[in-house]
Design an enzyme around this catalytic site. Sequence first.
Site, short mmCIF file in Angstrom:
data_model
loop_
_atom_site.label_atom_id
_atom_site.label_comp_id
_atom_site.label_asym_id
_atom_site.label_seq_id
_atom_site.Cartn_x
_atom_site.Cartn_y
_atom_site.Cartn_z
N ARG A 12 -44.85 -23.79 -41.48
CA ARG A 12 -45.00 -22.61 -40.63
C ARG A 12 -44.23 -22.79 -39.33
O ARG A 12 -43.63 -21.85 -38.81
CB ARG A 12 -46.48 -22.37 -40.34
CG ARG A 12 -46.79 -20.96 -39.82
CD ARG A 12 -46.76 -20.85 -38.32
NE ARG A 12 -47.58 -21.87 -37.71
CZ ARG A 12 -47.32 -22.44 -36.55
NH1 ARG A 12 -46.23 -22.11 -35.85
NH2 ARG A 12 -48.11 -23.37 -36.06
N GLY A 68 -35.03 -24.70 -27.06
CA GLY A 68 -35.18 -25.79 -26.11
C GLY A 68 -35.77 -25.34 -24.79
O GLY A 68 -35.04 -24.79 -23.95
N GLU A 116 -46.85 -24.60 -27.37
CA GLU A 116 -46.79 -23.18 -27.04
C GLU A 116 -48.03 -22.73 -26.25
O GLU A 116 -48.54 -21.63 -26.43
CB GLU A 116 -46.59 -22.35 -28.31
CG GLU A 116 -45.25 -22.65 -28.96
CD GLU A 116 -44.99 -21.89 -30.23
OE1 GLU A 116 -45.52 -20.77 -30.36
OE2 GLU A 116 -44.24 -22.40 -31.08
N ARG A 174 -46.72 -17.45 -30.30
CA ARG A 174 -48.15 -17.73 -30.25
C ARG A 174 -48.94 -16.78 -31.13
O ARG A 174 -49.97 -17.15 -31.70
CB ARG A 174 -48.65 -17.61 -28.80
CG ARG A 174 -48.19 -18.73 -27.89
CD ARG A 174 -48.39 -18.36 -26.43
NE ARG A 174 -47.96 -19.43 -25.55
CZ ARG A 174 -47.69 -19.27 -24.26
NH1 ARG A 174 -47.80 -18.06 -23.72
NH2 ARG A 174 -47.32 -20.29 -23.52
#
Length: 394
Positions: free
Chosen positions: A100, A140, A373, A253
Amino acid sequence: MSASKTPFVPTDPLGLDELLSPEDLAVRDTVRGWAADRVLPYVAEWYEKGELPGIRELARELGAIGALGMSLTGYGCAGASAVQYGLACLELEAADSGIRSLVSVQGSLAMYAIWKYGSEEQKRRWLPGMAAGELIGCFGLTEPDVGSDPAAMRTHAKRDGADWVLNGRKMWITNGSVAAVAVVWAQTDEGIRGFAVPTDTPGFSAPEIKHKWSLRASVTSELVMDDVRLPADAVLPEVIGLRGPLGCLSHARYGIVWGSMGAARASFESALGYAKTREQFGKPIGGFQLTQAKLADMALELHKGILLAHHLGRRMDAGTLRPEQISFGKLNNVREAIEICRTARTVLGANGISLEYPVMRHATNLESVLTYEGTVEMHQLVLGKALTGLDAFR
Protein backbone atom coordinates in the site's frame (compact mmCIF):
# COMPACT_ATOMS: atom_id res chain seq x y z
CA MET A 1 -41.44 -4.60 14.01
CA SER A 2 -40.58 -8.07 12.71
CA ALA A 3 -37.04 -9.37 12.92
CA SER A 4 -35.01 -8.96 9.77
CA LYS A 5 -34.44 -12.10 7.75
CA THR A 6 -31.23 -10.68 6.33
CA PRO A 7 -28.47 -13.09 7.35
CA PHE A 8 -25.72 -11.93 9.70
CA VAL A 9 -22.39 -11.95 7.89
CA PRO A 10 -19.41 -12.21 10.28
CA THR A 11 -17.09 -10.52 7.78
CA ASP A 12 -19.55 -7.63 7.25
CA PRO A 13 -21.58 -7.43 10.47
CA LEU A 14 -22.93 -3.92 9.77
CA GLY A 15 -23.82 -4.61 6.16
CA LEU A 16 -21.41 -1.95 4.93
CA ASP A 17 -21.22 -3.51 1.49
CA GLU A 18 -24.70 -2.07 0.93
CA LEU A 19 -23.10 1.38 0.87
CA LEU A 20 -21.03 0.43 -2.17
CA SER A 21 -22.06 0.73 -5.80
CA PRO A 22 -21.42 -2.05 -8.33
CA GLU A 23 -18.48 0.00 -9.61
CA ASP A 24 -17.09 0.30 -6.07
CA LEU A 25 -17.37 -3.45 -5.57
CA ALA A 26 -15.71 -4.13 -8.92
CA VAL A 27 -12.71 -1.96 -7.98
CA ARG A 28 -12.44 -3.63 -4.58
CA ASP A 29 -12.66 -7.13 -6.01
CA THR A 30 -10.11 -6.40 -8.74
CA VAL A 31 -7.53 -5.15 -6.23
CA ARG A 32 -8.33 -7.93 -3.77
CA GLY A 33 -7.86 -10.53 -6.48
CA TRP A 34 -4.55 -9.03 -7.61
CA ALA A 35 -3.24 -8.96 -4.03
CA ALA A 36 -4.34 -12.54 -3.40
CA ASP A 37 -2.52 -13.72 -6.51
CA ARG A 38 0.60 -11.54 -6.55
CA VAL A 39 1.34 -10.64 -2.93
CA LEU A 40 -0.13 -12.96 -0.33
CA PRO A 41 1.65 -16.16 -1.45
CA TYR A 42 5.06 -14.47 -1.23
CA VAL A 43 4.92 -11.58 1.22
CA ALA A 44 5.96 -13.51 4.35
CA GLU A 45 9.17 -14.53 2.59
CA TRP A 46 9.75 -10.98 1.34
CA TYR A 47 9.22 -9.67 4.84
CA GLU A 48 11.55 -12.22 6.41
CA LYS A 49 14.28 -11.41 3.88
CA GLY A 50 13.67 -7.66 4.11
CA GLU A 51 13.19 -7.15 0.39
CA LEU A 52 10.60 -6.44 -2.27
CA PRO A 53 11.83 -8.31 -5.35
CA GLY A 54 10.33 -7.51 -8.71
CA ILE A 55 9.05 -4.12 -7.58
CA ARG A 56 9.12 -2.72 -11.12
CA GLU A 57 7.05 -5.62 -12.41
CA LEU A 58 4.60 -5.19 -9.53
CA ALA A 59 4.35 -1.49 -10.35
CA ARG A 60 3.50 -2.24 -13.97
CA GLU A 61 0.83 -4.70 -12.89
CA LEU A 62 -0.63 -2.14 -10.49
CA GLY A 63 -0.65 0.36 -13.32
CA ALA A 64 -2.47 -2.12 -15.54
CA ILE A 65 -5.34 -2.43 -13.04
CA GLY A 66 -5.53 1.36 -12.65
CA ALA A 67 -4.25 1.50 -9.06
CA LEU A 68 -1.56 4.18 -9.55
CA GLY A 69 -2.80 7.74 -9.20
CA MET A 70 -6.24 6.21 -9.50
CA SER A 71 -8.18 9.16 -8.07
CA LEU A 72 -6.46 11.65 -10.42
CA THR A 73 -7.91 12.60 -13.79
CA GLY A 74 -6.26 12.74 -17.19
CA TYR A 75 -2.73 11.71 -18.24
CA GLY A 76 -3.62 8.02 -18.16
CA CYS A 77 -5.03 8.10 -14.62
CA ALA A 78 -8.20 6.18 -13.81
CA GLY A 79 -10.25 9.08 -12.44
CA ALA A 80 -11.73 6.85 -9.73
CA SER A 81 -13.70 8.18 -6.79
CA ALA A 82 -12.13 8.79 -3.39
CA VAL A 83 -14.12 5.87 -1.97
CA GLN A 84 -12.83 3.57 -4.70
CA TYR A 85 -9.27 4.68 -4.01
CA GLY A 86 -9.85 4.02 -0.33
CA LEU A 87 -11.16 0.53 -1.00
CA ALA A 88 -8.04 -0.16 -3.06
CA CYS A 89 -5.83 1.01 -0.18
CA LEU A 90 -7.71 -1.25 2.23
CA GLU A 91 -7.23 -4.31 0.03
CA LEU A 92 -3.56 -3.55 -0.62
CA GLU A 93 -2.76 -3.10 3.05
CA ALA A 94 -4.70 -6.24 3.93
CA ALA A 95 -1.91 -7.90 1.96
CA ASP A 96 0.91 -5.75 3.36
CA SER A 97 1.50 -2.13 4.37
CA GLY A 98 4.59 -2.04 2.17
CA ILE A 99 2.52 -2.66 -0.96
CA ARG A 100 0.00 0.00 0.00
CA SER A 101 2.90 2.38 0.69
CA LEU A 102 4.29 1.74 -2.80
CA VAL A 103 0.92 2.75 -4.29
CA SER A 104 0.29 5.61 -1.86
CA VAL A 105 3.67 7.27 -2.38
CA GLN A 106 3.44 6.82 -6.14
CA GLY A 107 -0.09 8.15 -6.52
CA SER A 108 -0.95 10.33 -3.54
CA LEU A 109 2.43 11.98 -3.06
CA ALA A 110 4.67 11.98 -6.15
CA MET A 111 1.97 11.92 -8.84
CA TYR A 112 -0.40 14.15 -6.90
CA ALA A 113 2.32 16.78 -6.40
CA ILE A 114 3.01 16.92 -10.13
CA TRP A 115 -0.70 16.77 -11.03
CA LYS A 116 -1.67 19.50 -8.55
CA TYR A 117 1.32 21.83 -8.67
CA GLY A 118 3.25 20.97 -11.82
CA SER A 119 3.35 22.59 -15.23
CA GLU A 120 1.58 21.09 -18.19
CA GLU A 121 4.96 20.04 -19.56
CA GLN A 122 5.83 18.27 -16.28
CA LYS A 123 2.47 16.50 -16.22
CA ARG A 124 2.89 15.23 -19.75
CA ARG A 125 6.47 14.19 -19.14
CA TRP A 126 5.90 12.18 -15.98
CA LEU A 127 2.29 11.27 -15.25
CA PRO A 128 1.41 8.85 -18.08
CA GLY A 129 4.44 6.67 -17.38
CA MET A 130 3.80 6.80 -13.65
CA ALA A 131 0.13 5.88 -14.08
CA ALA A 132 1.19 2.89 -16.16
CA GLY A 133 3.80 1.83 -13.60
CA GLU A 134 6.56 2.24 -16.16
CA LEU A 135 8.09 5.02 -14.07
CA ILE A 136 8.26 4.93 -10.27
CA GLY A 137 8.26 8.11 -8.20
CA CYS A 138 9.20 9.06 -4.67
CA PHE A 139 8.53 12.05 -2.41
CA GLY A 140 11.31 13.75 -0.45
CA LEU A 141 10.17 15.80 2.54
CA THR A 142 11.41 14.19 5.79
CA GLU A 143 15.09 14.75 6.63
CA PRO A 144 17.51 12.98 9.00
CA ASP A 145 17.06 15.69 11.66
CA VAL A 146 13.68 17.09 10.60
CA GLY A 147 10.45 15.14 10.88
CA SER A 148 7.32 16.78 12.23
CA ASP A 149 8.61 20.33 11.65
CA PRO A 150 9.16 20.44 7.87
CA ALA A 151 9.56 24.22 7.92
CA ALA A 152 12.97 23.57 9.50
CA MET A 153 14.23 21.52 6.55
CA ARG A 154 17.87 22.07 5.62
CA THR A 155 17.73 20.92 2.02
CA HIS A 156 18.10 24.03 -0.10
CA ALA A 157 18.07 25.08 -3.72
CA LYS A 158 19.82 28.18 -5.03
CA ARG A 159 19.58 29.84 -8.40
CA ASP A 160 22.68 29.77 -10.58
CA GLY A 161 21.88 31.65 -13.74
CA ALA A 162 18.85 29.96 -15.28
CA ASP A 163 19.48 26.75 -13.31
CA TRP A 164 18.82 25.60 -9.76
CA VAL A 165 21.48 23.84 -7.66
CA LEU A 166 20.01 21.47 -5.08
CA ASN A 167 21.81 20.22 -1.94
CA GLY A 168 20.61 18.24 1.04
CA ARG A 169 19.44 14.93 2.45
CA LYS A 170 16.06 13.27 2.77
CA MET A 171 15.35 10.22 4.94
CA TRP A 172 12.87 7.34 5.13
CA ILE A 173 11.83 7.72 1.50
CA THR A 174 9.64 4.93 0.13
CA ASN A 175 10.52 3.89 -3.46
CA GLY A 176 13.64 6.09 -3.41
CA SER A 177 16.16 3.57 -4.73
CA VAL A 178 13.96 2.50 -7.65
CA ALA A 179 12.44 5.87 -8.57
CA ALA A 180 12.84 7.55 -11.94
CA VAL A 181 11.67 10.88 -10.53
CA ALA A 182 11.89 12.31 -7.02
CA VAL A 183 9.63 15.14 -5.91
CA VAL A 184 11.96 16.99 -3.54
CA TRP A 185 11.00 19.91 -1.31
CA ALA A 186 13.70 22.47 -0.52
CA GLN A 187 14.26 25.87 1.01
CA THR A 188 14.80 28.67 -1.51
CA ASP A 189 15.07 32.45 -1.27
CA GLU A 190 11.42 32.52 -2.36
CA GLY A 191 10.22 30.02 0.24
CA ILE A 192 9.82 26.25 0.17
CA ARG A 193 9.59 24.95 -3.41
CA GLY A 194 9.06 21.53 -4.92
CA PHE A 195 11.29 20.09 -7.66
CA ALA A 196 10.71 17.19 -10.04
CA VAL A 197 14.19 15.67 -10.01
CA PRO A 198 15.16 12.97 -12.54
CA THR A 199 17.08 10.47 -10.45
CA ASP A 200 19.75 10.00 -13.09
CA THR A 201 20.84 13.62 -12.62
CA PRO A 202 24.54 13.85 -11.60
CA GLY A 203 24.93 14.36 -7.86
CA PHE A 204 21.73 12.51 -6.96
CA SER A 205 21.89 9.15 -5.19
CA ALA A 206 19.45 7.05 -3.18
CA PRO A 207 21.11 4.43 -0.96
CA GLU A 208 18.63 1.89 0.39
CA ILE A 209 18.03 1.77 4.15
CA LYS A 210 18.52 -1.67 5.68
CA HIS A 211 18.04 -3.20 9.15
CA LYS A 212 14.35 -2.27 9.43
CA TRP A 213 11.97 -4.20 11.66
CA SER A 214 8.92 -2.64 10.03
CA LEU A 215 7.85 -2.23 6.39
CA ARG A 216 10.43 -4.85 5.51
CA ALA A 217 8.68 -5.74 2.23
CA SER A 218 9.19 -2.20 0.99
CA VAL A 219 12.01 -0.18 -0.59
CA THR A 220 13.04 2.57 1.84
CA SER A 221 15.88 4.93 1.03
CA GLU A 222 17.84 8.03 1.83
CA LEU A 223 18.02 10.70 -0.86
CA VAL A 224 21.40 12.43 -1.19
CA MET A 225 21.75 15.57 -3.30
CA ASP A 226 25.22 17.00 -3.80
CA ASP A 227 25.20 19.98 -6.17
CA VAL A 228 22.37 18.55 -8.24
CA ARG A 229 21.98 20.97 -11.14
CA LEU A 230 18.45 21.30 -12.47
CA PRO A 231 16.99 23.38 -15.29
CA ALA A 232 14.54 26.13 -14.49
CA ASP A 233 11.61 23.99 -15.59
CA ALA A 234 12.28 21.40 -12.86
CA VAL A 235 10.54 23.53 -10.20
CA LEU A 236 6.83 22.94 -9.60
CA PRO A 237 5.44 26.34 -10.60
CA GLU A 238 2.03 26.35 -8.95
CA VAL A 239 2.91 26.45 -5.26
CA ILE A 240 5.30 28.15 -2.85
CA GLY A 241 5.43 27.34 0.85
CA LEU A 242 4.46 24.45 3.09
CA ARG A 243 0.92 24.25 1.75
CA GLY A 244 2.41 22.34 -1.19
CA PRO A 245 3.82 19.31 0.64
CA LEU A 246 1.13 19.45 3.32
CA GLY A 247 -1.56 19.30 0.66
CA CYS A 248 0.06 16.16 -0.73
CA LEU A 249 0.26 14.64 2.75
CA SER A 250 -3.45 15.21 3.34
CA HIS A 251 -4.20 13.25 0.18
CA ALA A 252 -1.93 10.40 1.29
CA ARG A 253 -3.19 10.37 4.89
CA TYR A 254 -6.69 9.80 3.58
CA GLY A 255 -5.50 6.54 2.01
CA ILE A 256 -4.00 5.48 5.35
CA VAL A 257 -7.40 5.88 7.02
CA TRP A 258 -8.60 3.05 4.78
CA GLY A 259 -5.36 1.11 4.52
CA SER A 260 -4.90 0.65 8.25
CA MET A 261 -8.28 -1.05 8.37
CA GLY A 262 -6.99 -3.54 5.81
CA ALA A 263 -4.19 -4.59 8.15
CA ALA A 264 -6.72 -4.76 10.98
CA ARG A 265 -9.14 -6.84 8.91
CA ALA A 266 -6.49 -9.38 7.95
CA SER A 267 -5.47 -9.76 11.58
CA PHE A 268 -9.04 -10.01 12.84
CA GLU A 269 -9.99 -12.62 10.23
CA SER A 270 -6.88 -14.61 11.06
CA ALA A 271 -7.84 -14.61 14.74
CA LEU A 272 -11.47 -15.45 13.99
CA GLY A 273 -10.56 -18.43 11.83
CA TYR A 274 -8.01 -19.63 14.38
CA ALA A 275 -10.50 -19.35 17.25
CA LYS A 276 -12.96 -21.63 15.48
CA THR A 277 -10.43 -24.42 14.92
CA ARG A 278 -7.87 -24.26 17.74
CA GLU A 279 -9.00 -26.53 20.59
CA GLN A 280 -8.17 -26.20 24.28
CA PHE A 281 -9.88 -27.94 27.20
CA GLY A 282 -11.87 -30.04 24.78
CA LYS A 283 -13.44 -27.38 22.55
CA PRO A 284 -12.51 -24.56 20.14
CA ILE A 285 -11.19 -21.52 21.97
CA GLY A 286 -13.82 -19.44 20.17
CA GLY A 287 -16.35 -21.09 22.47
CA PHE A 288 -14.86 -19.45 25.57
CA GLN A 289 -16.25 -16.18 26.87
CA LEU A 290 -12.95 -14.31 27.05
CA THR A 291 -12.08 -15.14 23.45
CA GLN A 292 -15.54 -14.13 22.26
CA ALA A 293 -15.16 -10.82 24.11
CA LYS A 294 -11.90 -10.18 22.27
CA LEU A 295 -13.44 -11.02 18.91
CA ALA A 296 -16.45 -8.81 19.58
CA ASP A 297 -14.26 -5.85 20.59
CA MET A 298 -12.05 -6.26 17.53
CA ALA A 299 -15.08 -6.42 15.23
CA LEU A 300 -16.51 -3.26 16.78
CA GLU A 301 -13.39 -1.18 16.21
CA LEU A 302 -12.69 -2.64 12.77
CA HIS A 303 -16.10 -1.91 11.31
CA LYS A 304 -16.47 1.46 13.04
CA GLY A 305 -13.13 2.35 11.43
CA ILE A 306 -14.30 1.24 7.99
CA LEU A 307 -17.51 3.24 8.42
CA LEU A 308 -15.45 6.30 9.40
CA ALA A 309 -13.24 5.84 6.33
CA HIS A 310 -16.29 5.54 4.10
CA HIS A 311 -17.79 8.73 5.55
CA LEU A 312 -14.56 10.65 4.95
CA GLY A 313 -14.41 9.27 1.42
CA ARG A 314 -17.88 10.54 0.65
CA ARG A 315 -16.90 13.94 2.00
CA MET A 316 -13.78 13.97 -0.18
CA ASP A 317 -15.85 13.08 -3.23
CA ALA A 318 -18.23 15.92 -2.34
CA GLY A 319 -15.35 18.38 -1.91
CA THR A 320 -16.18 19.01 1.76
CA LEU A 321 -13.44 17.02 3.52
CA ARG A 322 -11.27 19.13 5.85
CA PRO A 323 -7.66 18.36 6.87
CA GLU A 324 -8.75 18.13 10.51
CA GLN A 325 -11.16 15.36 9.57
CA ILE A 326 -8.36 13.44 7.86
CA SER A 327 -6.35 13.78 11.09
CA PHE A 328 -9.38 12.44 12.97
CA GLY A 329 -9.44 9.39 10.71
CA LYS A 330 -5.72 8.66 10.66
CA LEU A 331 -5.35 9.07 14.42
CA ASN A 332 -8.29 6.82 15.24
CA ASN A 333 -7.92 4.13 12.62
CA VAL A 334 -4.19 3.48 12.88
CA ARG A 335 -4.32 3.47 16.66
CA GLU A 336 -7.25 1.04 16.68
CA ALA A 337 -5.67 -1.12 13.98
CA ILE A 338 -2.60 -1.63 16.18
CA GLU A 339 -4.80 -2.62 19.10
CA ILE A 340 -6.71 -5.08 16.91
CA CYS A 341 -3.42 -6.66 15.83
CA ARG A 342 -2.21 -6.95 19.40
CA THR A 343 -5.47 -8.51 20.52
CA ALA A 344 -5.45 -10.89 17.56
CA ARG A 345 -1.96 -11.97 18.54
CA THR A 346 -3.22 -12.98 22.00
CA VAL A 347 -5.94 -15.12 20.41
CA LEU A 348 -3.33 -16.92 18.33
CA GLY A 349 -1.06 -17.37 21.35
CA ALA A 350 2.50 -18.34 20.46
CA ASN A 351 1.46 -18.91 16.85
CA GLY A 352 0.76 -15.20 16.66
CA ILE A 353 4.47 -14.42 16.37
CA SER A 354 4.96 -16.78 13.44
CA LEU A 355 5.09 -15.56 9.85
CA GLU A 356 2.77 -18.46 9.05
CA TYR A 357 0.13 -15.97 10.18
CA PRO A 358 -0.03 -12.30 9.14
CA VAL A 359 -0.68 -10.76 12.54
CA MET A 360 2.81 -9.87 13.78
CA ARG A 361 3.83 -8.65 10.33
CA HIS A 362 0.87 -6.28 10.25
CA ALA A 363 1.49 -5.17 13.84
CA THR A 364 5.10 -4.21 13.17
CA ASN A 365 4.20 -2.50 9.88
CA LEU A 366 1.57 -0.41 11.62
CA GLU A 367 4.19 0.97 13.99
CA SER A 368 5.64 2.76 10.96
CA VAL A 369 2.22 3.78 9.68
CA LEU A 370 1.46 5.26 13.10
CA THR A 371 4.47 7.56 12.75
CA TYR A 372 4.75 8.50 9.10
CA GLU A 373 2.71 11.21 7.42
CA GLY A 374 1.90 12.74 10.79
CA THR A 375 2.66 11.26 14.19
CA VAL A 376 0.00 10.61 16.83
CA GLU A 377 1.06 13.77 18.62
CA MET A 378 0.76 15.95 15.52
CA HIS A 379 -2.75 14.73 14.76
CA GLN A 380 -3.77 15.19 18.38
CA LEU A 381 -2.56 18.78 18.19
CA VAL A 382 -4.32 19.37 14.87
CA LEU A 383 -7.57 18.25 16.48
CA GLY A 384 -6.82 20.11 19.70
CA LYS A 385 -6.34 23.35 17.80
CA ALA A 386 -9.53 22.76 15.81
CA LEU A 387 -11.51 22.05 18.98
CA THR A 388 -10.19 24.90 21.12
CA GLY A 389 -9.06 27.51 18.62
CA LEU A 390 -5.72 27.59 20.47
CA ASP A 391 -2.39 26.71 18.84
CA ALA A 392 -0.31 24.31 20.97
CA PHE A 393 2.26 23.47 18.29
CA ARG A 394 4.76 25.99 19.68
